[in-house]
Design an enzyme around this catalytic site. Structure first.
Site, PDB file in Angstrom:
ATOM      1  N   ASP A 456       6.485 -17.040  21.456  1.00  0.00           N
ATOM      2  CA  ASP A 456       6.114 -15.784  21.444  1.00  0.00           C
ATOM      3  C   ASP A 456       7.394 -14.995  21.531  1.00  0.00           C
ATOM      4  OD1 ASP A 456       4.889 -13.379  21.023  1.00  0.00           O
ATOM      5  OD2 ASP A 456       3.518 -13.719  22.939  1.00  0.00           O
ATOM      6  N   GLU A 459      10.919 -12.379  17.694  1.00  0.00           N
ATOM      7  CA  GLU A 459      11.369 -11.555  16.522  1.00  0.00           C
ATOM      8  C   GLU A 459      12.798 -11.534  16.305  1.00  0.00           C
ATOM      9  OE1 GLU A 459       7.212 -11.266  16.940  1.00  0.00           O
ATOM     10  OE2 GLU A 459       9.090 -10.713  18.284  1.00  0.00           O
ATOM     11  N   ASP A 535      -0.341  -8.464  18.182  1.00  0.00           N
ATOM     12  CA  ASP A 535      -0.983  -7.646  19.076  1.00  0.00           C
ATOM     13  C   ASP A 535      -2.092  -6.790  18.582  1.00  0.00           C
ATOM     14  OD1 ASP A 535       0.424  -9.023  21.022  1.00  0.00           O
ATOM     15  OD2 ASP A 535       1.891  -7.371  21.317  1.00  0.00           O
TER      16      ASP A 535
END
Length: 853
Positions: A456, A459, A535
């Site tokens: 996770d 990015e 999300d």
């Protein structure tokens, strides 16, 4: 999972057109003044609107006029140079190289200074093997024929068109705007026919059709994203164009921040380009949509076959924060007989949010817990975020520092940023030695039996920065000794993180298929990891957006994906969670996940009535696993996603080009789910041909529309007439061997066929021939229905000995059933369902069943 922040999303506003900027400015003015107007300040609004509009429009137009003037478009061709696989055009100061990559695929590169950069790609894995090319020149144009595609280049200015062998134009540059550059920026403009639709670009919010919108490719931590949020977590600069059944594709192989404008700038052209790097794109000639996807995924690689358990139901939460709670969740699943295969551990299992650690106070018997879960049929997936806490005495930091593995600032100092553990450093994943080091960190987790890993925040997400990520001048090192700034590496950083995890786990457990889940991605990340849509929110709007978002990812070469069932942000009401679980049963990845501040979201919440409905659809998922696994195995060979838009199978069915609700799950199942809160009926559309209602087995005669108003416990599911659907007896997890016969549901109709693929579900033995593949067909005339199973391919031995065959659309009781030379007994006829059912022995050499009337 993201830190709570409301910093504005970053956009490539400087890549947008004048008209797009003005529209955005107008929209901001209207939104602001409407908010004021609702408060009754009307006189102020009138004055403010004039002043604010003037200054805002002036700020937008003046620099943009200079920007447009700054574009230097290609001029005339001064010289044509023939090269073995194509042509090189000299249009001083630039050069354009057009090559046949392989039959149906053309590559176009533009070197703005006349010198082509080192040819490297993070995405492309296929080797060029183009057909022989034929070059023809006239005073006005150059034509290059390569296999089934013709490239026509106008000499002045340089305008490129792609045609099929019949001379039909598939795609063409806008003659008024040839390819251009402005400093480091590069861009291409192409004609946009009025009836052309555009799809792809990865995880983009809003409708599946991208026309009339502009999109940015820049991986972004987009907490609580909504239908207008852009960019999101993945940058996949590929799109498919579709017009009247004919399709083509374009892949911009450029990792810098890029943008795609499908009609904001102009109603007659679209454009794509990047902030830096080379204008380097591949054109896929199709002309069928499936062919385009197959060509693109061959280029960038396809998803490897996942372990079977990853296709079962997965339960997650931020966080099940103690060993006792994890054990209780597992116990309740088995006690309530709700099938499940995976439980996730989010960051709270770690010691102080440090990756590769365990909080021994909360998880005192961690190793035993993992083993007990596995014995009960639960595979554990543990989060391992890529940020490493900057703290002496913490193993990954000390080892990484000693090995010079972390990203650095331009001045050579260590780059640090704040994330969950506090001040962190970040592995330099562009170095193969760093990827190997990262992979080695999984040794303990692999040893104790953790089955999957979740990357996770990659990015990469950085707290306390307006841009939410690393500064663009951070330096990434390359294996050849060179370096690139973060502006060039940002979009591939998450992919390289997933790559390091996948390859590391594979090295540690070489005969087990890794399962990795990543949030960020670039084209090619599907080679290493499954993904999800980040999300999302627990709203009906997000339930509806799940479908086009996942379909768009599948069309972008990323097929093993899912959305957080029930929504991540917020607590869904009972009916919303139920509808979401119903839809989740038909997502490639079926994971329920939610926020730590939300209510419980397991299938049994909200009482026994809701629990029963949810159990029914999770059970249906497991009964369909033979069909699902067969479709996923085909996906690994062809790139065609399991969850697919209708037009992928029926490109002439133009009524589905703008469809955002209905989709195909494999070739044979049409899903028309409820995605709105209201109780109103809606129209279900049908592709060409005849379809059966899955629940009633009633044939739905060929019709364009059918009104449906399903109850809460019903998802409209339709089966293609001509499908042969394999199913299995109910199990509680994929670790459990089904008991009884394999079930074949035969729906007579045109092109009557089906398939089955099976292997051990977790090792690579299938690559050595240890698998089972069977094809099924059926034929029908007035007196007989014949169902055939082919001889088995492969050496894997299935769990069944008999096959229960059910033939639908039997409008009367048959006279007899025969297999080979013998007459069969023990069959039954259901007049209400119009179905004949019989169980026959399976035969490795093939078999035939005849239903005689």
């Amino acid at each position: 999972m993201s830190k709570f922040s409301i910093s504005p999303p970053m956009h490539s506003a400087h890549l947008l057109s004048d008209s797009a900027r003005l529209r955005n400015a107008k929209c901001r003015i209207q939104q602001f003044t409407h908010r004021i107007a609702h408060r009754g300040l009307f006189r102020f609004v009138l004055a403010f609107r004039l002043v604010f509009a003037f200054h805002l429009l002036l700020a937008a137009v003046v620099p943009l006029a200079a920007q447009r003037a700054g574009w230097q478009h290609l001029g005339a061709v001064g010289r044509v140079e023939r090269i073995p696989d194509g042509i090189e055009l000299v249009a001083e100061p630039a050069r354009v190289r057009i090559t046949a990559f392989r039959d149906g695929v053309i590559r176009v590169r533009m070197a703005t200074n006349g010198r082509f950069a080192t040819d490297r790609s993070w995405a492309v894995v296929e080797q060029a093997a183009g057909p022989a090319v034929k070059i023809e020149e006239t005073d006005d144009e150059v034509r290059m024929t390569a296999g089934g595609i013709v490239v026509r280049v106008k000499r002045s200015p340089v305008v490129i068109s792609f045609l099929d062998r019949k001379g039909n134009v598939l795609s063409a540059d806008d003659a008024s705007r040839p390819m251009a550059w402005d400093g480091a920026r590069v861009r291409a403009w192409k004609k946009m026919p009025a009836e052309e639709f555009y799809y792809g670009l990865g995880d983009k919010a809003g409708p599946l059709n991208r026309r009339n919108r502009v999109f940015t490719m820049w991986n972004t931590d987009a907490y609580s994203w909504q239908e207008s949020t852009d960019p999101l977590y993945k940058a996949i600069p590929f799109f498919l164009g579709l017009r009247h059944g004919t399709a083509y594709g374009v892949f911009l192989d450029n990792t810098y921040r890029s943008s795609f404008d499908f009609g904001e700038d102009s109603a007659v052209h679209y454009s794509f380009g990047a902030d830096g790097g080379e204008l380097n794109y591949y054109f896929f000639a199709g002309p069928e949509p499936k062919t385009v996807i197959e060509e693109f995924t061959a280029l960038i690689g396809r998803t490897p076959l996942p372990p079977l358990w990853a296709l079962g139901y997965q339960q997650s939460r931020w966080s099940y924060d103690s060993e006792a709670r994890v054990r209780e969740i597992a116990r309740l699943f088995r006690a309530k007989k709700i099938p499940a295969d995976a439980l996730y551990l989010d960051i709270d299992y770690q010691d102080g949010n440090r990756a590769f650690t365990v909080d021994r106070k909360r998880f005192p018997h961690f190793e035993q817990m993992i083993g007990d879960l596995l014995a009960a049929g639960f595979h554990t997936v543990a989060i391992t975020d890529l940020h490493i806490k900057k703290e002496s005495g913490y193993g990954p930091y000390d080892g990484g520092l000693a090995g010079d593995t972390f990203v650095k600032n331009a001045d050579g100092s260590l780059y640090t940023g704040d994330v969950w553990p506090g001040e962190c450093v970040f592995p330099d994943f562009t170095l193969s030695r760093v990827r190997r080091w990262w992979g080695s960190l999984y040794n303990y987790f692999v040893h104790v039996g953790i089955s999957g890993f979740w990357n996770d925040m990659n990015e990469p997400a950085i707290f306390n920065r307006a841009d939410k990520t690393m500064p663009l001048d951070v330096v990434h090192r390359l294996d050849d000794g060179g370096t690139l700034g973060h502006n060039a590496i940002h979009n591939v950083y998450g992919m390289e993180n997933a790559r390091a995890t996948y390859q590391g786990v594979l090295q540690l457990r070489p005969n087990e298929r890794p399962f990795v889940l990543t949030r960020a991605a670039f084209a090619g990340a599907q080679r290493y990891a499954a993904s999800w849509t980040g999300d999302n929110s627990s709203t009906w709007n997000h339930l509806g957006m799940t479908i086009p978002t996942l379909l768009g990812l599948g069309l972008s070469g990323y097929p093993l994906v899912g959305a957080d069932v029930g929504g991540f942000v917020g607590s869904p009401p009972a009916d919303l969670l139920t509808r979401w679980i119903e839809l989740g049963a038909f997502q490639p990845l079926f994971r329920n996940h939610t926020h730590k501040d939300s209510a419980d979201q397991e299938p049994w919440v909200h009482g026994p009535e809701q629990e029963a409905i949810r159990r029914r659809y999770i059970e249906l998922r497991y009964r369909l696993l033979p069909y699902i696994y067969t479709g996923v195995e085909a996906m690994t060979r062809t790139g065609i996603p399991l969850m697919r838009p209708v037009f992928l199978e029926y490109p002439q069915a133009e009524e589905f080009y703008d469809e955002n609700r209905e989709f195909l799950f494999g070739r044979d199942l049409l899903i028309a789910p409820v995605v709105q809160e209201t109780l109103d009926a809606y129209k279900a559309k049908f592709p060409p041909g005849e379809w059966y209602d899955y629940w009633s087995s009633e044939m739905v005669a060929a019709r364009p529309l059918m009104e449906v108003k399903p109850a809460l416990d019903v998802v409209p599911i339709f089966v293609r007439a001509g499908a042969i659907l394999p199913q299995q007896p109910q199990v509680q997890s994929t670790s459990e061997t089904p008991e009884g016969a394999l079930e074949l549901r035969v729906y007579p109709g045109a092109e009557c066929r089906g398939a089955l693929y099976l292997d051990d579900g977790h090792t690579f033995a299938y690559t050595r021939g240890v698998y089972l593949r069977v094809n099924y067909t059926c034929e029908r005339d007035k007196k007989t229905v014949r169902v055939r199973g082919s001889a088995r391919e492969g050496t894997f031995q299935p769990w069944w000995r008999g096959i229960q065959v059910t033939v639908f659309n039997a409008d009367r009781e048959p006279r007899e059933l025969r297999s080979g030379e013998g007459t069969l007994g023990g069959w039954r006829y259901d007049a209400k369902a119009k179905a004949v059912t019989v169980t026959i022995p399976d035969s490795p050499g093939g078999w035939e069943l005849r239903v005689n009337y």
